[in-house]
Design a protein around this motif. Structure first.
Motif, mmCIF file in Angstrom:
data_model
loop_
_atom_site.group_PDB
_atom_site.id
_atom_site.type_symbol
_atom_site.label_atom_id
_atom_site.label_comp_id
_atom_site.label_asym_id
_atom_site.label_seq_id
_atom_site.Cartn_x
_atom_site.Cartn_y
_atom_site.Cartn_z
ATOM 1 N N ALA A 54 9.240 2.069 -2.684
ATOM 2 C CA ALA A 54 9.092 0.781 -1.997
ATOM 3 C C ALA A 54 10.154 0.600 -0.915
ATOM 4 O O ALA A 54 9.858 0.181 0.209
ATOM 5 C CB ALA A 54 9.171 -0.359 -3.012
ATOM 6 N N ILE A 55 11.397 0.922 -1.255
ATOM 7 C CA ILE A 55 12.494 0.742 -0.297
ATOM 8 C C ILE A 55 12.379 1.749 0.844
ATOM 9 O O ILE A 55 12.543 1.417 2.022
ATOM 10 C CB ILE A 55 13.848 0.852 -1.016
ATOM 11 C CG1 ILE A 55 13.994 -0.282 -2.035
ATOM 12 C CG2 ILE A 55 14.999 0.808 -0.016
ATOM 13 C CD1 ILE A 55 15.181 -0.126 -2.973
ATOM 14 N N GLN A 56 12.093 3.025 0.490
ATOM 15 C CA GLN A 56 11.951 4.069 1.507
ATOM 16 C C GLN A 56 10.837 3.712 2.491
ATOM 17 O O GLN A 56 10.928 3.987 3.688
ATOM 18 C CB GLN A 56 11.628 5.401 0.822
ATOM 19 C CG GLN A 56 11.449 6.568 1.767
ATOM 20 C CD GLN A 56 12.768 7.125 2.270
ATOM 21 O OE1 GLN A 56 13.712 7.283 1.527
ATOM 22 N NE2 GLN A 56 12.835 7.414 3.564
ATOM 23 N N SER A 57 9.791 3.059 1.985
ATOM 24 C CA SER A 57 8.626 2.737 2.818
ATOM 25 C C SER A 57 8.735 1.392 3.512
ATOM 26 O O SER A 57 7.820 0.994 4.246
ATOM 27 C CB SER A 57 7.362 2.760 1.946
ATOM 28 O OG SER A 57 7.205 3.995 1.294
ATOM 29 N N GLY A 58 9.840 0.668 3.276
ATOM 30 C CA GLY A 58 10.024 -0.623 3.931
ATOM 31 C C GLY A 58 9.082 -1.690 3.425
ATOM 32 O O GLY A 58 8.720 -2.617 4.166
ATOM 33 N N LEU A 59 8.678 -1.625 2.160
ATOM 34 C CA LEU A 59 7.732 -2.599 1.622
ATOM 35 C C LEU A 59 8.403 -3.943 1.367
ATOM 36 O O LEU A 59 9.600 -4.030 1.087
ATOM 37 C CB LEU A 59 7.134 -2.079 0.310
ATOM 38 C CG LEU A 59 6.367 -0.755 0.364
ATOM 39 C CD1 LEU A 59 5.725 -0.461 -0.988
ATOM 40 C CD2 LEU A 59 5.302 -0.780 1.465
ATOM 41 N N THR A 60 7.614 -4.976 1.431
ATOM 42 C CA THR A 60 8.082 -6.320 1.112
ATOM 43 C C THR A 60 7.788 -6.626 -0.352
ATOM 44 O O THR A 60 7.016 -5.918 -1.012
ATOM 45 C CB THR A 60 7.406 -7.380 1.981
ATOM 46 O OG1 THR A 60 6.004 -7.403 1.650
ATOM 47 C CG2 THR A 60 7.589 -7.083 3.457
ATOM 48 N N ALA A 61 8.359 -7.727 -0.840
ATOM 49 C CA ALA A 61 8.074 -8.163 -2.207
ATOM 50 C C ALA A 61 6.587 -8.435 -2.374
ATOM 51 O O ALA A 61 5.998 -8.132 -3.421
ATOM 52 C CB ALA A 61 8.897 -9.406 -2.536
ATOM 53 N N GLU A 62 5.942 -8.984 -1.340
ATOM 54 C CA GLU A 62 4.510 -9.265 -1.440
ATOM 55 C C GLU A 62 3.704 -7.978 -1.547
ATOM 56 O O GLU A 62 2.710 -7.914 -2.284
ATOM 57 C CB GLU A 62 4.045 -10.084 -0.230
ATOM 58 C CG GLU A 62 2.577 -10.487 -0.329
ATOM 59 C CD GLU A 62 2.134 -11.371 0.823
ATOM 60 O OE1 GLU A 62 1.101 -12.050 0.672
ATOM 61 O OE2 GLU A 62 2.823 -11.383 1.869
ATOM 62 N N ASP A 63 4.118 -6.934 -0.808
ATOM 63 C CA ASP A 63 3.426 -5.643 -0.889
ATOM 64 C C ASP A 63 3.403 -5.146 -2.334
ATOM 65 O O ASP A 63 2.367 -4.694 -2.837
ATOM 66 C CB ASP A 63 4.117 -4.595 -0.011
ATOM 67 C CG ASP A 63 3.987 -4.882 1.473
ATOM 68 O OD1 ASP A 63 2.963 -5.468 1.878
ATOM 69 O OD2 ASP A 63 4.910 -4.509 2.220
ATOM 70 N N VAL A 64 4.544 -5.218 -2.999
ATOM 71 C CA VAL A 64 4.645 -4.736 -4.378
ATOM 72 C C VAL A 64 3.893 -5.658 -5.328
ATOM 73 O O VAL A 64 3.233 -5.216 -6.271
ATOM 74 C CB VAL A 64 6.128 -4.608 -4.792
ATOM 75 C CG1 VAL A 64 6.253 -4.259 -6.270
ATOM 76 C CG2 VAL A 64 6.818 -3.555 -3.934
ATOM 77 N N SER A 65 3.958 -6.958 -5.069
ATOM 78 C CA SER A 65 3.249 -7.932 -5.903
ATOM 79 C C SER A 65 1.747 -7.683 -5.905
ATOM 80 O O SER A 65 1.067 -7.914 -6.916
ATOM 81 C CB SER A 65 3.539 -9.354 -5.401
ATOM 82 O OG SER A 65 2.751 -10.306 -6.064
ATOM 83 N N LEU A 66 1.217 -7.195 -4.800
ATOM 84 C CA LEU A 66 -0.228 -6.988 -4.670
ATOM 85 C C LEU A 66 -0.708 -5.691 -5.314
ATOM 86 O O LEU A 66 -1.916 -5.467 -5.427
ATOM 87 C CB LEU A 66 -0.617 -7.008 -3.192
ATOM 88 C CG LEU A 66 -0.515 -8.370 -2.504
ATOM 89 C CD1 LEU A 66 -0.733 -8.233 -1.007
ATOM 90 C CD2 LEU A 66 -1.514 -9.362 -3.099
ATOM 91 N N VAL A 67 0.228 -4.825 -5.721
ATOM 92 C CA VAL A 67 -0.156 -3.581 -6.396
ATOM 93 C C VAL A 67 -0.487 -3.899 -7.848
ATOM 94 O O VAL A 67 0.341 -4.446 -8.578
ATOM 95 C CB VAL A 67 0.976 -2.537 -6.329
ATOM 96 C CG1 VAL A 67 0.601 -1.303 -7.143
ATOM 97 C CG2 VAL A 67 1.275 -2.165 -4.887
ATOM 98 N N VAL A 68 -1.696 -3.562 -8.282
ATOM 99 C CA VAL A 68 -2.113 -3.843 -9.654
ATOM 100 C C VAL A 68 -1.463 -2.821 -10.580
ATOM 101 O O VAL A 68 -1.669 -1.610 -10.434
ATOM 102 C CB VAL A 68 -3.641 -3.785 -9.802
ATOM 103 C CG1 VAL A 68 -4.038 -4.070 -11.245
ATOM 104 C CG2 VAL A 68 -4.303 -4.779 -8.854
ATOM 105 N N HIS A 69 -0.667 -3.301 -11.528
ATOM 106 C CA HIS A 69 0.003 -2.450 -12.505
ATOM 107 C C HIS A 69 -0.760 -2.499 -13.832
ATOM 108 O O HIS A 69 -1.167 -3.571 -14.276
ATOM 109 C CB HIS A 69 1.450 -2.901 -12.713
ATOM 110 C CG HIS A 69 2.347 -2.620 -11.550
ATOM 111 N ND1 HIS A 69 2.186 -3.219 -10.314
ATOM 112 C CD2 HIS A 69 3.418 -1.798 -11.427
ATOM 113 C CE1 HIS A 69 3.122 -2.781 -9.488
ATOM 114 N NE2 HIS A 69 3.879 -1.905 -10.143
ATOM 115 N N ALA A 70 -0.937 -1.338 -14.450
ATOM 116 C CA ALA A 70 -1.673 -1.263 -15.712
ATOM 117 C C ALA A 70 -0.975 -2.084 -16.792
ATOM 118 O O ALA A 70 0.251 -2.219 -16.806
ATOM 119 C CB ALA A 70 -1.790 0.190 -16.162
#
Length: 462
Positions: free
Chosen positions: A423-439
């Motif tokens: 996430a950090i390497q790719s410059g993702l935001t908190a919202e980007d990670v929030s939108l990823v569905v985790h099992a």
């Protein structure tokens, strides 16, 4: 006399990776290694320690399982079988590296290299020889610091000696509460050894945030067979055939403890003395570290240095990254190690992992950050694993919500940190990670929950 396009000195996780990448890029590559392929990490460091740490978790199962209503008889540990299992893992991995190097036509020379000039080394080994090169990568790693007041011996052990014991010690004094001391001290405690950790600073694991180190210290203090003394200045270790006596002071008060062995983990130093780098015109610091630029070049543009011989984190994965980048730089590519984020982990109880700059560093640099926690006590999978201690912590840029840094403390931390590194390497935001569905149910949901909290819509926390 032998000439090679690229000479690599040292075949640890930096050196052999550099060799494989350079060979992939079409270069003629030669490695000089004085001991075994895989270096310290694979043979006497990362791999054997994690094997024994994993085994120690099995030994601790009876106590942990009792809380769930499952009861086992007391665990019995056969150290001879344990060591044989560990050594078989090492053999599998070293054989694999040897096969890869052979497949890519990398020449391996057993011996000790020393520079004659900026393009030549001598190699002392079973067969002495001279090797000339167009480019060179120094990857000779590091070794434990040997303190004169408690020099290594039969009863005073380095980490390598501790990992090779064929019998469980009944008691162990660990001098140094950094990550190696804590990992190995905890491992032996899991096996049933009485462990005393002596740390000269106010806290163990001083390289990590106080929130993380306190969590580990509280866990260890809760064990009957572990004692931790912070602000402890060890003055002398007396050794005999039966054991050791460790003399130390805490706030001016003299104290003494006896143990079967003393394990000394007060730091490591670079292996640069035997290289005669001055003959190659390479500059080094007073402590023997080799300064490099962002492409791993020394002050000699055709000579590179990677891993523990350079200033920075002494981490195997950092050395491997530098190995790849230096080989690519030699091939003419433009590389920059500063573009990469490098996680750090500790296989403690509970395990710790971090990636990105510390909050203090970010603040010093003028970055305004928001800090968001999600506790594992709110994660269903963590509770079903009978371990709700710990947290995920995100440090988010308050202006654009980019994730800048992260900490994970608790079960699975050493694996979960890789998602946050991406996430950090790719410059993702908190919202980007929030939108990823985790099992569900998984420990990884805690990362999503922390991100939910960062965007202002927490689900399973306030």
């Amino acid at each position: 006399m032998l000439h090679t396009d690229v000479l690599i000195i040292g075949a640890g996780p930096g050196g052999y990776v550099a060799a494989l990448r350079a060979a992939q890029l079409g270069m003629k590559v030669t490695i000089v290694e004085k001991e075994k392929l895989g270096g310290t990490c694979l043979n006497v460091g990362c791999i054997p320690s994690k094997a024994l740490i994993e085994a120690s978790h099995y030994a601790a199962i009876p106590d942990k399982a009792a809380a769930t209503g499952v009861h086992f008889p007391d665990a019995k540990v056969d150290f001879a079988v344990l060591q044989a299992w560990k050594n078989n893992i090492i053999r599998q991995l070293t054989d694999g590296i040897a096969g890869l190097l052979q497949h890519r036509n990398v020449k391996v020379i057993q011996g000790v290299a020393a520079f004659l000039d900026p393009h030549t080394v001598t190699v002392s080994g079973d067969e002495d020889m001279v090797v000339t090169f167009d480019s060179c990568i120094i990857a000779t790693g590091s070794q434990p610091v040997n303190v004169p007041a408690f020099s290594f011996g039969k009863r005073i052990l380095s980490s390598e000696g501790a990992l090779s014991l064929n019998k469980k010690p009944s008691s162990l004094a660990v001098i140094g509460g950094g990550y190696i001391g804590v990992e190995l001290g905890t491992m032996f405690a899991n096996f049933g050894t009485e462990v005393t950790i002596l740390e000269g600073l106010p806290s163990i694991l001083s390289g990590f945030s106080s929130e993380m180190s306190t969590l580990v210290q509280e866990e260890l203090n809760g064990r009957e067979n572990v004692a931790i003394h912070n602000d402890a200045n060890v003055s002398k270790v007396e050794s005999s055939n039966e054991g050791v006596v460790v003399n130390f002071e805490v706030f001016g008060e003299s104290r003494q403890i006896s143990a079967d062995y003393a394990l000394v983990t007060v730091g490591r130093k670079p292996n640069t003395e035997a290289l005669r780098i001055d003959k190659a015109g390479i500059e080094a610091t007073e402590k023997g570290f080799i300064p490099i630029d962002s492409a791993c070049r020394t002050n000699q543009p055709h000579i590179f240095a990677i891993g523990d011989v350079t200033i920075g984190q002494a981490l195997a994965h950092r050395a491997s990254l530098q190995g790849k980048l230096s080989a690519e730089a030699i091939s003419g590519e433009i590389v920059d190690i500063a573009d990469h984020v490098i996680p750090a982990v500790v296989f403690s109880d509970p395990p710790l992992a971090t990636v990105g700059p510390s909050q203090d560093k970010l603040t010093t640099e003028g970055v305004t950050v928001e800090v968001h926690h999600f506790p594992f006590s709110h994660n269903g999978r963590s509770l079903t694993m009978n371990n709700g201690k710990g947290f995920v912590k995100l440090l988010v840029d308050s202006l654009d919500q980019t994730i800048l840094s992260a900490e994970v403390a608790g079960e699975g931390a050493t694996e979960l940190i890789n998602e946050l590194a991406v996430a950090i390497q790719s410059g993702l935001t908190a919202e980007d990670v929030s939108l990823v569905v985790h099992a569900h149910p998984t420990l990884g949901e805690s990362i999503m929950e922390a991100a939910d909290k960062a965007i202002g819509f927490p689900v399973h926390s306030l």
